[in-house]
Scaffold this motif. Structure first.
Motif, PDB file in Angstrom:
ATOM      1  N   THR A  31       3.432  -3.161  -3.262  1.00  0.00           N
ATOM      2  CA  THR A  31       2.606  -3.013  -2.062  1.00  0.00           C
ATOM      3  C   THR A  31       3.218  -2.009  -1.092  1.00  0.00           C
ATOM      4  O   THR A  31       4.382  -1.636  -1.207  1.00  0.00           O
ATOM      5  CB  THR A  31       2.445  -4.361  -1.334  1.00  0.00           C
ATOM      6  N   GLU A  33       3.397  -1.081   3.236  1.00  0.00           N
ATOM      7  CA  GLU A  33       3.206  -1.670   4.556  1.00  0.00           C
ATOM      8  C   GLU A  33       2.364  -0.755   5.433  1.00  0.00           C
ATOM      9  O   GLU A  33       2.474   0.477   5.366  1.00  0.00           O
ATOM     10  CB  GLU A  33       4.564  -1.906   5.220  1.00  0.00           C
ATOM     11  N   ARG A  47       0.267  -5.667   4.468  1.00  0.00           N
ATOM     12  CA  ARG A  47       0.640  -4.947   3.256  1.00  0.00           C
ATOM     13  C   ARG A  47      -0.574  -4.869   2.343  1.00  0.00           C
ATOM     14  O   ARG A  47      -1.409  -5.777   2.319  1.00  0.00           O
ATOM     15  CB  ARG A  47       1.802  -5.636   2.529  1.00  0.00           C
ATOM     16  N   ARG A 143      -0.328 -16.230   7.700  1.00  0.00           N
ATOM     17  CA  ARG A 143       1.064 -16.417   8.116  1.00  0.00           C
ATOM     18  C   ARG A 143       1.182 -17.043   9.492  1.00  0.00           C
ATOM     19  O   ARG A 143       2.016 -17.919   9.707  1.00  0.00           O
ATOM     20  CB  ARG A 143       1.799 -15.081   8.058  1.00  0.00           C
ATOM     21  N   THR A 217      -1.699 -11.176   3.902  1.00  0.00           N
ATOM     22  CA  THR A 217      -0.386 -10.637   4.295  1.00  0.00           C
ATOM     23  C   THR A 217      -0.328 -10.336   5.785  1.00  0.00           C
ATOM     24  O   THR A 217       0.742 -10.017   6.305  1.00  0.00           O
ATOM     25  CB  THR A 217      -0.057  -9.343   3.523  1.00  0.00           C
TER      26      THR A 217
END
Length: 231
Positions: A31, A33, A47, A143, A217
């Motif tokens: 991946t 960023e 990401r 997250r 992500t």
């Protein structure tokens, strides 16, 4: 003895195949960023798959000064042979708590008075003689955020559709609206159709699974998540 040996060999081969398949499913793709300046403008980190690097992915505006920014993905430019224009996807990032985003007059995904999650009627859509026959609500957790995806479910067409562009209004695609966030920030996505099947080919359309892998992500620079209320 030979029969027993054969059985053991067969079982070992089956187990090896199962392990290989499991490894393939859990193997992580390389991946990239999101760029530092874009991350600053949108107030989040993210990401996305390395093979997804050719499209233009960036953030316009600034969530801190304008209270809203746009995280845009341009993943298919004009194809003269197919007479098809760029396919874009835009996430609206706002310095607004999730609950405010769900109850504001301009909300896409809404929280009804009884606490359930639904879709603003303005965003119900269809075309080519196809209309949604159902709404499916799915909760999502990231997250430092939580939220909901509302799918507009389209039936199999009763007759052949007139163009390739009409195919998005069929079960081959997953057409969704989305809102997620925390106690400081929120993101909204309005009516976008993704391929239901996981593929790595952007010429046709972006795969829903690939999109959601990327979305999960995301981590906001501000705020924290509270315990999500039930739908």
């Amino acid at each position: 003895m030979k029969l027993e040996t054969g059985r053991r060999f067969f079982c070992a081969v089956v187990a090896l195949i199962a392990n290989v398949e499991a490894g393939a499913q859990t193997r992580h793709e390389p991946t990239i960023e999101l760029g530092r300046e874009d991350a600053r403008r949108c107030g989040l980190s993210m990401r996305y798959p390395l093979w997804f690097a050719n499209p233009v992915i960036g953030c316009s505006g600034d969530y801190r000064t304008a209270r809203q920014a746009g995280l845009a993905m341009l993943y298919f430019q004009y194809d003269e042979a197919r007479d098809e224009y760029a396919k874009t996807l835009r996430l609206e990032v706002a310095r607004r708590p999730l609950e405010s985003a769900l109850t504001a007059p301009d909300a896409i995904v809404i929280r009804r008075r009884d606490g359930s999650i639904g879709l603003n009627d303005v965003y119900r859509w269809g075309g080519c003689g196809q209309t949604a026959v159902d709404l499916k609500v799915e909760s999502v957790v990231g997250r430092n955020w939580n939220g909901w995806v509302v799918e507009q479910v389209f039936p199999m067409p009763k007759r052949p559709l007139r163009s390739e562009a009409c195919q998005k209004f069929t079960p081959e695609y997953k057409c969704v609206d989305m809102t997620f966030g925390n106690d400081k920030m929120s993101v909204q996505l309005a009516s976008h159709c993704f391929l239901r099947k996981r593929v790595h080919n952007l010429d046709k359309e972006l795969s829903y699974d690939v999109f959601m892998d990327t979305i999960k992500t995301i981590e906001f620079h501000e705020g924290s998540v509270s315990v999500p209320r039930s739908n």
